[in-house]
Design an enzyme around this catalytic site. Structure first.
Site, PDB file in Angstrom:
ATOM      1  N   LYS A  50      35.594  44.905  36.177  1.00  0.00           N
ATOM      2  CA  LYS A  50      34.334  45.632  36.369  1.00  0.00           C
ATOM      3  C   LYS A  50      34.596  47.136  36.438  1.00  0.00           C
ATOM      4  CE  LYS A  50      32.325  41.640  38.640  1.00  0.00           C
ATOM      5  NZ  LYS A  50      31.983  40.928  39.878  1.00  0.00           N
ATOM      6  N   GLN A  94      32.065  42.185  46.159  1.00  0.00           N
ATOM      7  CA  GLN A  94      32.659  41.033  45.461  1.00  0.00           C
ATOM      8  C   GLN A  94      32.661  39.809  46.374  1.00  0.00           C
ATOM      9  OE1 GLN A  94      33.620  41.006  42.193  1.00  0.00           O
ATOM     10  NE2 GLN A  94      34.037  38.814  42.403  1.00  0.00           N
ATOM     11  N   ASP A 117      23.955  43.625  41.727  1.00  0.00           N
ATOM     12  CA  ASP A 117      24.108  42.177  41.520  1.00  0.00           C
ATOM     13  C   ASP A 117      22.768  41.458  41.658  1.00  0.00           C
ATOM     14  OD1 ASP A 117      26.563  41.281  40.702  1.00  0.00           O
ATOM     15  OD2 ASP A 117      27.400  41.054  42.717  1.00  0.00           O
TER      16      ASP A 117
END
Ligand code: NAD
Length: 285
Positions: A50, A94, A117
């Site tokens: 990422k 994460q 997200d």
């Protein structure tokens, strides 16, 4: 019938180029704060990918790495700090977190306008209401692939297999917004094959290797395989690709289908977050 293979790698590459182009036109590059807690090797690889793609798209990499024994109040304080920092455009925590940390409580500390997200309650609410906001990356990537493949969604029968907050539920909402008639199947669904055979579009996100076979698919349907599993024979998805490709009109491979789209959509979300912050948002999907 032999299905068209939907090339997720190519679609993701084009999307990354588009994002990079739009980033270059902004007065200030968006900044993505990825947060990795602990040293889980798989999570470390995901975060490294990422960060790399974020930099390649011209964005600022604002990564934070915290020790695996970080206290919940310390992680919460960092999320508050990043949420308030105008230099930070997007925040990505994460997952999974170490067991002693409450992921739901931590996600709730992310400012919804930086929630790249799309996992906060506010983002889920915005999606449910169909108002602009940041959408979860994997289901958004599936929509991009369906659009790229020219699959008609308006009025189509769509079946989503899986009802997770990360994939299944937002997937169903996104299809509904595109005027598909949506059915959500899950582990308690009776006669999954019968329900799936109604569908013009099947999105498999159950996390069970090769569970969808040719007998689940109506001839000519489009099949999107979100599942990803490492087996002795290599990577596979939730769909028995070889068998289903004989029946479907279009299908995503594993690897090279949905997987590459997820990070591309994260970049798109980070750009959207920057545009939201700058009052230039064009209306999210
Ligand atoms: P999850 O385990 O949270 O949810 C699975 C869902 O499938 C549940 O709602 C469950 O009810 C349903 N299910 C399980 N067994 C079933 C069965 N036999 N019949 C019907 N439904 C069943 O998983 P998730 O996070 O939603 O992920 C699903 C899959 O997608 C996993 O393989 C995961 O690795 C993969 N995934 C891939 C990406 C990517 O970028 N390619 C991203 C996220 C998830």
């Amino acid at each position: 019938m032999s299905a068209t293979i939907i090339d997720g790698k190519a679609v993701a590459a084009r999307l990354r180029d588009e994002v990079a182009h739009e980033v270059a036109a902004l007065p200030r590059a968006p900044g993505l704060a990825t947060i990795l807690v602990g040293d889980d090797p798989a999570s470390a690889v995901y975060v490294a990918n990422k960060r790399r793609q974020c930099v390649q798209a011209g964005m600022r990499d604002l990564h934070r790495h915290l020790p695996g024994d970080v206290r919940q109040d310390q992680l919460g304080a960092l999320l508050d700090e990043l949420s308030a920092d105008p230099d930070v455009t997007g925040i990505l925590l994460q997952l999974p977190l170490p067991d002693h940390l409450d992921a739901t409580a931590m996600i709730a500390r992310i400012h919804p306008d930086k929630d790249v997200d799309g996992l906060t309650e506010v983002s889920a609410g915005r999606l449910a209401l169909g108002v602009p906001g940041l959408r979860p990356c994997t289901p958004s990537g599936v929509i991009e692939l369906l659009e790229h493949a020219g699959v008609q969604l308006e009025g189509a029968e769509a079946v989503v297999i899986g009802r997770s907050d990360l994939v299944g539920k937002p997937m169903a909402q996104l299809l509904l917004q595109r005027n598909a008639t949506v059915t959500i199947c899950h582990s308690r669904t009776r006669d999954l094959a019968r329900v799936c055979r109604r569908a013009d579009v099947v999105v498999a996100a159950a996390g069970v290797p090769r569970m969808i076979g040719a007998d689940h698919i109506k001839p000519g349907a489009a099949v999107i395989d979100v599942g990803i599993h490492r087996t002795d024979a290599g990577l596979c998805g939730d769909v028995d690709t070889e068998a289903v490709a004989e029946v479907a009109s279009a299908i995503t491979p594993v690897p090279g289908g949905v997987g590459p789209m997820t990070i591309a959509m994260l970049l798109r979300n980070t750009l959207t977050a920057a545009q939201l912050a700058g009052g230039q948002e064009r209306g999210a999907a």
